[in-house]
Design a protein around this motif. Structure first.
Motif, PDB file in Angstrom:
ATOM      1  N   HIS A   1       0.812  -1.219   0.000  1.00  0.00           N
ATOM      2  CA  HIS A   1       0.000   0.000   0.000  1.00  0.00           C
ATOM      3  C   HIS A   1       0.848   1.272   0.000  1.00  0.00           C
ATOM      4  O   HIS A   1       0.308   2.370   0.217  1.00  0.00           O
ATOM      5  N   ALA A   2       2.133   1.120  -0.225  1.00  0.00           N
ATOM      6  CA  ALA A   2       3.025   2.294  -0.174  1.00  0.00           C
ATOM      7  C   ALA A   2       2.631   3.343  -1.214  1.00  0.00           C
ATOM      8  O   ALA A   2       2.372   3.023  -2.376  1.00  0.00           O
ATOM      9  N   ARG A   3       2.582   4.597  -0.756  1.00  0.00           N
ATOM     10  CA  ARG A   3       2.356   5.724  -1.654  1.00  0.00           C
ATOM     11  C   ARG A   3       3.695   6.421  -1.846  1.00  0.00           C
ATOM     12  O   ARG A   3       4.233   7.016  -0.917  1.00  0.00           O
TER      13      ARG A   3
ATOM     14  N   LEU B   1      17.950   9.215  -2.426  1.00  0.00           N
ATOM     15  CA  LEU B   1      16.490   9.180  -2.494  1.00  0.00           C
ATOM     16  C   LEU B   1      16.005   8.720  -3.865  1.00  0.00           C
ATOM     17  O   LEU B   1      15.030   7.977  -3.981  1.00  0.00           O
ATOM     18  N   ARG B   2      16.693   9.177  -4.915  1.00  0.00           N
ATOM     19  CA  ARG B   2      16.314   8.789  -6.285  1.00  0.00           C
ATOM     20  C   ARG B   2      16.418   7.289  -6.484  1.00  0.00           C
ATOM     21  O   ARG B   2      15.487   6.638  -6.987  1.00  0.00           O
TER      22      ARG B   2
ATOM     23  N   PHE C   1      12.153   0.933  -4.419  1.00  0.00           N
ATOM     24  CA  PHE C   1      10.831   0.744  -3.815  1.00  0.00           C
ATOM     25  C   PHE C   1       9.773   0.544  -4.889  1.00  0.00           C
ATOM     26  O   PHE C   1       8.862  -0.283  -4.751  1.00  0.00           O
ATOM     27  N   LYS C   2       9.887   1.308  -5.969  1.00  0.00           N
ATOM     28  CA  LYS C   2       8.905   1.224  -7.050  1.00  0.00           C
ATOM     29  C   LYS C   2       8.924  -0.163  -7.692  1.00  0.00           C
ATOM     30  O   LYS C   2       7.876  -0.780  -7.918  1.00  0.00           O
ATOM     31  N   THR C   3      10.130  -0.674  -7.967  1.00  0.00           N
ATOM     32  CA  THR C   3      10.248  -1.999  -8.574  1.00  0.00           C
ATOM     33  C   THR C   3       9.750  -3.083  -7.625  1.00  0.00           C
ATOM     34  O   THR C   3       9.040  -4.008  -8.027  1.00  0.00           O
TER      35      THR C   3
ATOM     36  N   ASP D   1      12.554  -8.236   0.464  1.00  0.00           N
ATOM     37  CA  ASP D   1      14.007  -8.130   0.664  1.00  0.00           C
ATOM     38  C   ASP D   1      14.569  -6.948  -0.117  1.00  0.00           C
ATOM     39  O   ASP D   1      15.430  -6.204   0.385  1.00  0.00           O
ATOM     40  N   ARG D   2      14.094  -6.778  -1.343  1.00  0.00           N
ATOM     41  CA  ARG D   2      14.576  -5.671  -2.162  1.00  0.00           C
ATOM     42  C   ARG D   2      14.249  -4.328  -1.517  1.00  0.00           C
ATOM     43  O   ARG D   2      15.088  -3.427  -1.452  1.00  0.00           O
ATOM     44  N   ALA D   3      13.011  -4.213  -1.033  1.00  0.00           N
ATOM     45  CA  ALA D   3      12.604  -2.967  -0.389  1.00  0.00           C
ATOM     46  C   ALA D   3      13.378  -2.733   0.903  1.00  0.00           C
ATOM     47  O   ALA D   3      13.827  -1.613   1.186  1.00  0.00           O
ATOM     48  N   ASN D   4      13.555  -3.780   1.699  1.00  0.00           N
ATOM     49  CA  ASN D   4      14.259  -3.627   2.973  1.00  0.00           C
ATOM     50  C   ASN D   4      15.731  -3.329   2.783  1.00  0.00           C
ATOM     51  O   ASN D   4      16.313  -2.541   3.539  1.00  0.00           O
TER      52      ASN D   4
END
Length: 775
Positions: free
Chosen positions: A9-11, A82-83, A89-91, A151-154
């Motif tokens: 649900h991340a925005r 951040l970029r 995060f998007k992927t 895992d990718r996000a973390n």
């Protein structure tokens, strides 16, 4: 820690806005930097300063101009972090969203917390349910994809947050000026910092505190699988420093109680250290290639601490017990340690145990896993081979030049023969006494990976058959040697490993058993067995028609392995599954129409050979029980009754990709058994469905009743039950959905008749004698 719900649900709009804002900030700060450098600073440098202004104002202007530059650099670094974090995060979110959206089409439900379950549970399905029926492999794939996204996000979150803290720094009055052009560069900088900090703790040896050992373990765990960190750590510590640390840690003569007071932590450290070095060896940078070379060259050096010493090979081998080391390095290391042992034993004139302790001070404790003390370097090396199937396969198919400095003398040793037959494995002290059981146990692990193509303790790799022609070459050696005399398996104590190895080749064993001749080298024409697809063998063109093993070799090997409880249970389970899969592949599809009796030919063959195989297994196990236990004793009756209990394995089987992963009670890691089909057909589904539960209950009660009988009656009854077990695949096939009642009765009658006399045929093969230990 980013949770499933948070990622799903991340925005990311706010993070995107932050990237845009920092991009604008970078432009403004770069403009100010240019103005400060080309305007204020240049004018200040050209001015004629005198008095206090010369010592105060000019330095202040220079510092101020530098701060503008540092501010611009820091802002650009923040923007870059951040970029890249946004992109990760998007992927990760896109991947997770796709998993969730695709799951219902597979019959899988994913809850808000990421829990995976049936969309419609089998117990709640209506009789006319025709929706998707996910396999265990489907569930595993969904879980793995969810984990990969998280895992990718973390990973991105952890690197970014640490990088941002570093950029801000602790100095409230100055910009840090830290320059990160990407999240990846920031991650590498963090790896280098962690590696240097870890190496500083390692440099203290056993003078470190318990808290520092905990911190060292945390560095390893936080960077698990990170090759760059692993390489930096290995190089920071150095080849000799790596060896010296473990000798020092195992030497209590200097009064340190760090290791003895913190055994569990040191055990964990050994595992983490080993896995870190394993990751490092996969780097082929010039520095790491030199490190690997230095480790091997140090193998026959004596590494000393205050009151103990050990050879480099003894130390390093204990740091190979975990993780998958680079194949080329392992093979070079293996050759070198065999060459060293040959020199130290003077071409075998003295025993390896004596050679590896000769000329040393008291040996330090090198292994902390609760088994042996780590004095035999071959044990740890075998564990390393057990975790790298490619390396173990090539090693056991090789011959080792014992005099590499003089290749013209052709003085070589066959690696397989040396370790299985020729080497006198030294004993070592362990918790329950003294002996070589852990050395042979490690040999078994290495042979498992060399024959199956999987690490011996790995979860099924996508439930696939990984065997190759090279694996089969090792398997032929295993069957030939361990099938030649029961004493090899029993005295080495590797029945558990040989059971798993035999299970992995149950298809080729069936192919051999179809031959009536004990010495025939080619299959019966149009055999329904084997690993053939479209008439081609996975083991090379030669084995399109040739057998990997003769019938005689197969009978000997299966019989000897089945003398053990593990072997009988695993091979019996694999045989029933394989027979059921052949019925699915070769028998006619369930139908309500007319059946041509000819179409049942392959099905009858499958059941006939399956029945013979079960007979070989059952009679071999019974013979060993007769030899080991006194009749009418409680232990004898218990062991006989247990010969029927392998049927309970059913609930622990996962099917996928032509492989059955048998996990129910036989081994910590899955035992992979090849199937004749890449899907679960009617016979296998029925076999693993409700029918197996009914049978388990039946046999559980029957087993209890058996214990009340006299030994002779018990033995006969158990063998009759074994005969019934050979019919289970036939019953599963006949009761698979799709048959009319009349066809079901006909099929079951025909298949039962084909099995009836096959069991007797198993007794016609001369089975190896049960093992009897020499006095």
């Amino acid at each position: 820690m980013v949770t499933f719900n948070q990622l799903y649900h991340a925005r990311l709009g706010s993070l995107k806005n932050a990237v845009d804002d920092w991009t604008e900030t970078v432009k403004k700060l770069q403009t100010l930097e240019e103005s400060a450098s080309n305007g204020m600073l240049k004018k200040a440098e050209k001015a004629d300063w005198a008095g206090e202004n010369a010592g105060i104002t000019l330095p202040f202007v220079k510092k101020t101009a530098k701060e503008f530059g540092d501010a611009a650099t820091e802002a650009e670094s923040i923007r870059n972090i951040l970029r890249d974090a946004l992109a990760e995060f998007k992927t990760a979110k896109q991947n997770l969203t796709k998993v969730v959206e695709d799951a219902p089409g597979k019959g899988i439900r994913i809850d808000a917390d990421g829990t995976v379950s049936h969309q419609v549970h089998p117990d709640r399905r209506s009789k006319d349910y025709d929706g998707p029926e996910p396999t265990e492999a489907d569930f595993d794939k969904v879980r793995a994809d969810i984990k990969a996204a998280l895992d990718r996000a973390n990973d991105a979150d952890e690197v970014a947050s640490r990088a941002l803290r570093t950029l801000v720094g602790k100095d409230k009055n100055n910009f840090s000026g830290t320059d990160y052009d990407s999240l990846k560069q920031a991650g590498r900088a963090q790896d280098a910092q962690d590696a240097k900090a870890a190496a500083k703790i390692a440099a203290k040896g056993d003078d470190a505190s318990a808290a520092e050992i905990d911190r060292l373990n945390k560095y390893f765990k936080d960077n698990k699988g990170d090759q760059y960190f692993a390489e930096r750590f290995a190089l920071e510590v150095g080849a000799k420093g790596n060896l010296g640390y473990w000798v020092d840690m195992g030497d209590a003569s200097d009064g340190s109680h760090l290791a003895s007071d913190n055994r569990e932590e040191i055990k964990e450290l050994q595992k983490n250290w080993s896995m870190t070095l394993a990751a490092a060896t996969h780097s082929h940078s010039p520095a790491m290639e030199q490190w690997k070379s230095d480790v091997i060259k140090s193998g026959d050096d004596v590494i000393r601490s205050r009151g103990s010493s050990a050879y480099g090979f003894q130390v390093m081998s204990n740091l190979m017990r975990y993780g998958s080391y680079d194949t080329k390095f392992l093979n070079a290391y293996g050759d070198a340690v065999v060459v060293a042992e040959n020199k130290m034993t003077h071409d075998g004139r003295i025993k390896p145990g004596q050679a590896w302790s000769s000329g040393l001070a008291p040996s330090p404790r090198l292994n902390w896993d609760g088994k042996d003390l780590g004095r035999d370097p071959m044990a740890g090396f075998m564990e390393a081979l057990g975790h790298n199937a490619k390396a173990s396969t090539s090693f056991f198919n090789s011959s080792i030049d014992l005099t590499p400095d003089n290749p013209s003398d052709n003085k070589k040793v066959d690696a397989f023969k040396y370790f299985t037959e020729e080497r006198d494995w030294p004993g070592d002290t362990y918790e329950d006494g003294f002996g070589n059981k852990y050395g042979y146990d490690s040999l078994g692990h290495a042979l498992e990976s060399a024959t199956t193509g999987h690490a011996y303790d790995a979860a099924p790799d996508g439930l696939r058959d990984a065997r190759t022609e090279e694996n089969a070459k090792v398997m032929q050696k295993v069957v030939s040697f361990y099938g030649s005399d029961p004493k090899h398996m029993h005295e080495q104590g590797i029945a558990d490993s040989l059971s798993k190895i035999g299970t992995a080749y149950i298809d080729e064993f069936n192919r051999s058993l179809e031959q009536e001749s004990a010495t025939a080298e080619h299959e019966v024409e149009n055999s329904p067995f084997g690993a053939n697809k479209d008439g081609r063998s996975r083991f090379g063109e030669e084995y399109d028609t040739a057998l990997l093993f003769t019938r005689g070799d197969t009978v000997d090997f299966m019989s000897i392995v089945a003398q053990s409880e593990e072997g009988h249970g695993q091979l019996s389970a694999a045989q029933s599954l394989y027979t059921a899969s052949v019925l699915d592949a070769a028998g006619p599809e369930p139908t309500t129409g007319k059946i041509d009796p000819v179409d049942l030919t392959d099905a009858k063959t499958a059941l006939r050979i399956g029945s013979e195989a079960h007979g070989i297994l059952d009679y071999s196990r019974m013979g060993q029980i007769d030899k080991d236990f006194e009749k009418d004793s409680e232990e004898y009756n218990k062991k006989v009754a247990q010969t029927t209990e392998w049927i309970k394995f059913g609930a622990g089987v996962a099917i996928g990709g032509g492989v059955a992963a048998i996990t129910g009670g036989f081994a910590p890691a899955a035992v992979l058994a090849p199937l004749a089909v890449e899907y679960v057909g009617g016979a296998v589904e029925t076999y693993l469905g409700t029918g197996i539960d009914d049978l388990s209950e039946k046999y559980a009660k029957k087993g209890t009743d058996l214990l009340k009988e006299k030994s002779d009656d018990l033995r006969d009854e158990a063998l009759l039950m074994g005969k019934d077990n050979a019919l289970i695949p036939a019953e599963s096939y006949a009761y698979a959905p799709g048959w009319s009642d009349s066809n079901r009765n006909y099929v079951l009658e025909e298949l039962t008749a084909s099995v009836k006399n096959s069991r007797i045929h198993a007794t016609e093969d001369p089975l190896p004698d049960p093992y009897e230990a020499e006095d």
